[in-house]
Each structure stands twice: as C-alpha cells, then as structure tokens.
Enzyme design. Structure first.
Site, short mmCIF file in Angstrom:
data_model
loop_
_atom_site.label_atom_id
_atom_site.label_comp_id
_atom_site.label_asym_id
_atom_site.label_seq_id
_atom_site.Cartn_x
_atom_site.Cartn_y
_atom_site.Cartn_z
N CYS A 1 35.45 33.40 30.65
CA CYS A 1 36.42 34.42 31.03
C CYS A 1 37.51 33.72 31.84
CB CYS A 1 35.72 35.49 31.87
SG CYS A 1 36.81 36.67 32.67
N GLU B 1 40.36 46.40 22.84
CA GLU B 1 39.11 47.11 23.17
C GLU B 1 39.01 48.43 22.40
OE1 GLU B 1 36.39 46.73 25.47
OE2 GLU B 1 36.95 44.61 25.47
N HIS C 1 40.37 37.80 24.84
CA HIS C 1 40.59 38.75 23.75
C HIS C 1 41.63 38.28 22.73
CE1 HIS C 1 38.35 41.32 26.35
NE2 HIS C 1 38.49 42.38 25.59
N ASP D 1 31.00 36.68 30.86
CA ASP D 1 32.35 37.24 30.80
C ASP D 1 32.30 38.64 31.42
OD1 ASP D 1 35.10 37.61 29.89
OD2 ASP D 1 34.30 38.91 28.33
N SER D 2 33.48 39.23 31.56
CA SER D 2 33.56 40.61 32.06
C SER D 2 33.04 41.60 31.02
CB SER D 2 35.01 40.94 32.39
OG SER D 2 35.82 40.69 31.25
N CYS E 1 43.46 34.34 27.51
CA CYS E 1 42.61 35.52 27.69
C CYS E 1 41.63 35.55 26.52
CB CYS E 1 43.48 36.78 27.69
SG CYS E 1 42.53 38.31 27.66
N1 DGL Z 1 37.78 38.23 29.83
C1 DGL Z 1 39.04 38.45 30.50
C2 DGL Z 1 39.83 37.14 30.59
O1 DGL Z 1 39.68 36.25 29.77
C3 DGL Z 1 39.87 39.51 29.80
C4 DGL Z 1 39.32 40.91 29.93
C5 DGL Z 1 39.29 41.43 31.35
O2 DGL Z 1 40.36 41.75 31.90
O3 DGL Z 1 38.19 41.52 31.90
O4 DGL Z 1 40.60 36.98 31.49
#
Ligand code: DGL
Length: 268
Positions: free
Chosen positions: A73, A152, A186, A10-11, A184
C-alpha cells in the site's frame, strides 16, 4: 530454504494488484494477505494514524510467523516503512522505492510524474526517493482520490472515468514529464485509461511490478526462498464485515479467492 509464508498487507483489496505480481514473480511462495477493509480508505487519513494501523498489522503478521512482509500500500509505505524496518527484525519491502528507482532509470527528460492518494502525495515520499537516486530529476505529483472510489465501485471504463483521469493527468502533461508512476495500488486496474490520457511518449510505471522484483531479490539475498516442490498456501484476512472483498478481489488479483477469514484486530 525457508518455507514460512510472506505477509502482504494493504488497506483493502488494492494490495492484491501487488500480490498478483508477487505470485507471478515467486509462484512457489506461500502468502498471508491482510486487507484492513474496516478502515479503508487510508488515502485521506492522517499519516500518523495510518502508521499506527501499519504497526498493528505488522505485529499481527509477525505473530503468524511470516519470513518477509510486503507493505503493499503506497499510503502505508509513505506513513510507516522506515519506522517498521527499525522496529521489526524481519525483512520489510515497501512499494515506493522500487517504483521510484525504475522511474529514475527511465526518465530521459529528468521529469517524473506521480499519481497517488492524498496521503502519499502529502508525504512527498516518491519525490524524496527519486531525488535520492538523482537530485536533478524534477518530480510532479497529483492526488487522485476519486479514482480509488470509482474503481471500488467497479467503474473501470466509460466516458465519466476517462474525463476524470484526463483532468488529473493534464497538469502532468503540461509539466512535460516522460515517466508517470502509478503510486496507488488501485491504478494498475485502469492503466489503459491512464495511458490514453498521457501525452505520447510518456512511460507508465507500475510500482506493483517493481515491488515484486524486489521481493524476489530480497528472498534470494536472505536465502529464504521456499522449496520448489511444496504447494504454496494462500490465506486471506480482512477486518471489515460488510466489505465486498470476495466480490471485487478478482478484478485486482486476476483469479478468484474462495475464502476470506474475518479478523478483529484491536487497532486503537
Ligand atoms: N492502497 C492505497 C494506496 O496504495 C489506496 C487505497 C486507500 O486509499 O486506502 O495508497
């Protein structure tokens, strides 16, 4: 049987919501998790750039001898999944198709909403995935970039957040959707707040849960499950230096992570 680990990336820490579901679905599996905290967030970035990052990370995980990769992600899945599958000779699971499938199976009104990052919304991948299953379903999308920032910062409830969520969700209520996809990583963290802004009767679907089901299915279909008797390993990598990975990961994973290995990847 195959005791090699599953690679999950993931990011940043968001993919830990997906990992949490994976661990619950296939607890015997060893995991290598990679969070690209140095380049977080991916959501506002150009999809071509995100695709490039996803390739670099997949290369890294392949070199770690993983048996399966989960693109945990949504933005990375939108930017790269099909290209990654073509390029790498290993099963790769993304988060969009599983969520879309469940949404398509649950909508009665044929009206599905998606709340996601800017990149995921711009890609229209959820829309394409839902329409591939049933072209009669209308898909309405909303980009909610500020929610990622709030989460976050550790803001998970309160009136400010609730007001913001309701602003994002209101257009979807107006479209009279009956299923909402949390597109997403999060958003499962604030699922309660999102639900409270939805019109009555809207079913909220987390891609994380559906993705974990897919992981179990792919392990079975490829006959690459781990032996039950082995104690599964968990290794965490991140690229950022000053990130709060250890501090905030508990919110996302549900359990504490004791160590995160710092790694420098040449991403450009
Ligand atoms: N992990 C990203 C997603 O699910 C969300 C956070 C980001 O913008 O990196 O798209």
């Amino acid at each position: 049987m195959d005791n090699r680990p599953i690679g999950v990336f993931d990011s940043g820490v968001g993919g830990l919501t997906v990992l949490r579901e994976i661990i619950s679905a296939v607890p015997n599996e060893s995991i290598i998790y990679f969070g690209d905290t140095a380049r977080f967030p991916y959501g506002p970035r150009d999809l071509a750039e995100v695709r490039h990052f996803a390739f670099k990370i997949t290369e890294f995980l392949s070199n770690c001898e993983v048996k399966l990769i989960v693109v945990a992600c949504n933005t990375s899945t939108a930017a790269s999944l099909e290209d990654l599958k073509r390029e790498f000779d290993i099963p790769i699971v993304g988060v969009i198709e599983p969520g879309a499938r469940t949404a398509a199976g649950n909508t009665i009104k044929n009206k599905v909403g998606v709340i996601a990052t800017k990149g995921t919304v711009a890609s229209r991948d959820y829309e394409f995935a839902v329409k591939k299953i049933n072209p009669d379903i209308d898909v309405y999308q909303v980009a909610a970039p500020l929610l990622v920032e709030y989460i976050e910062r550790g803001v998970l409830d309160g009136s400010d957040l609730k007001k913001l969520i309701c602003e994002y969700v209101e257009p979807l209520n107006q479209y009279d959707i009956d299923v909402l996809i949390l597109g997403c990583t999060h958003f499962p963290i604030i699922e309660g707040g999102i639900k409270s802004c939805c019109n009555e009767g809207i079913k909220v679907i987390s891609s994380a849960v559906e993705t974990a089901r897919d992981v179990r299915q792919v392990l079975g279909a490829n006959q690459i499950k781990s032996e039950k008797s082995l104690k599964p390993g968990r290794i965490f990598y991140e690229t950022g230096n000053a990130s709060k990975f250890l501090e905030i990961s508990k919110i996302f994973l549900g359990t504490e992570i004791k160590e995160v290995k710092k790694i420098k990847l040449n991403m450009y």
